[in-house]
Design a protein around this motif. Structure first.
Motif, PDB file in Angstrom:
ATOM      1  N   UNK A  27      50.820  26.156  39.627  1.00  0.00           N
ATOM      2  CA  UNK A  27      51.590  26.493  38.428  1.00  0.00           C
ATOM      3  C   UNK A  27      51.134  27.835  37.851  1.00  0.00           C
ATOM      4  N   UNK A  28      49.825  28.104  37.862  1.00  0.00           N
ATOM      5  CA  UNK A  28      49.330  29.381  37.354  1.00  0.00           C
ATOM      6  C   UNK A  28      49.828  30.540  38.212  1.00  0.00           C
ATOM      7  N   UNK A  29      49.855  30.341  39.515  1.00  0.00           N
ATOM      8  CA  UNK A  29      50.397  31.371  40.403  1.00  0.00           C
ATOM      9  C   UNK A  29      51.883  31.589  40.134  1.00  0.00           C
ATOM     10  N   UNK A  30      52.595  30.492  39.843  1.00  0.00           N
ATOM     11  CA  UNK A  30      54.022  30.591  39.537  1.00  0.00           C
ATOM     12  C   UNK A  30      54.241  31.336  38.213  1.00  0.00           C
ATOM     13  N   UNK A  31      53.348  31.127  37.241  1.00  0.00           N
ATOM     14  CA  UNK A  31      53.441  31.835  35.959  1.00  0.00           C
ATOM     15  C   UNK A  31      53.249  33.332  36.184  1.00  0.00           C
ATOM     16  N   UNK A  32      52.266  33.705  36.992  1.00  0.00           N
ATOM     17  CA  UNK A  32      52.062  35.125  37.284  1.00  0.00           C
ATOM     18  C   UNK A  32      53.285  35.723  37.971  1.00  0.00           C
ATOM     19  N   UNK A  33      53.834  34.996  38.923  1.00  0.00           N
ATOM     20  CA  UNK A  33      55.027  35.485  39.616  1.00  0.00           C
ATOM     21  C   UNK A  33      56.195  35.623  38.642  1.00  0.00           C
ATOM     22  N   UNK A  61      53.503  30.270  26.366  1.00  0.00           N
ATOM     23  CA  UNK A  61      52.664  31.401  25.967  1.00  0.00           C
ATOM     24  C   UNK A  61      51.218  30.982  25.745  1.00  0.00           C
ATOM     25  N   UNK A  62      50.982  29.747  25.330  1.00  0.00           N
ATOM     26  CA  UNK A  62      49.605  29.253  25.245  1.00  0.00           C
ATOM     27  C   UNK A  62      48.968  29.228  26.628  1.00  0.00           C
ATOM     28  N   UNK A  63      49.709  28.705  27.606  1.00  0.00           N
ATOM     29  CA  UNK A  63      49.193  28.658  28.980  1.00  0.00           C
ATOM     30  C   UNK A  63      48.999  30.064  29.545  1.00  0.00           C
ATOM     31  N   UNK A  64      49.939  30.951  29.272  1.00  0.00           N
ATOM     32  CA  UNK A  64      49.833  32.323  29.754  1.00  0.00           C
ATOM     33  C   UNK A  64      48.594  33.001  29.183  1.00  0.00           C
TER      34      UNK A  64
END
Length: 106
Positions: A27-33, A61-64
């Motif tokens: 999911x973090x990789x997907x957020x970066x993408x 935005x909290x997760x980002x």
């Protein structure tokens, strides 16, 4: 189409996997993408966040912001993370200046 043509058309190739992404979740990789290419999505970014991640914009935005503080994210995509960190710090400085009543100083 070669890389030069791709770049000329405005497409930015995704960074090559370096093996350093091991500390990031899918999911973090997907957020970066997503952050790398969110402007490609039709409509508002908030709507795209809901569709892509099933999250409210606030939670996204909290997760980002948590992700931007991880060194693994910096290794995965240093240019993107530096740009987003800079944008975040600029917004924070402006917010503090507004609260202190020194808006024009920055």
């Amino acid at each position: 189409m070669d890389a030069a043509e791709s770049m000329a058309e405005g497409d930015r190739p995704s960074p090559e996997p370096t093996g350093d992404e091991g500390g990031l979740t899918p999911r973090e990789l997907k957020v970066l993408a997503f952050e790398r290419q969110w402007w490609r999505y039709a409509g508002a970014k908030e709507q795209a966040v809901r569709e892509e991640f099933g999250l409210s914009p606030t939670r996204y935005y909290q997760l980002l912001n948590q992700l931007l503080d991880k060194e693994e994210a910096m290794r995965a995509d240093p240019m993107l993370v530096k740009r987003l960190r800079k944008m975040r710090s600029t917004r924070q400085r402006k917010r503090v200046a507004r609260r202190l009543g020194i808006e024009g100083a920055l």
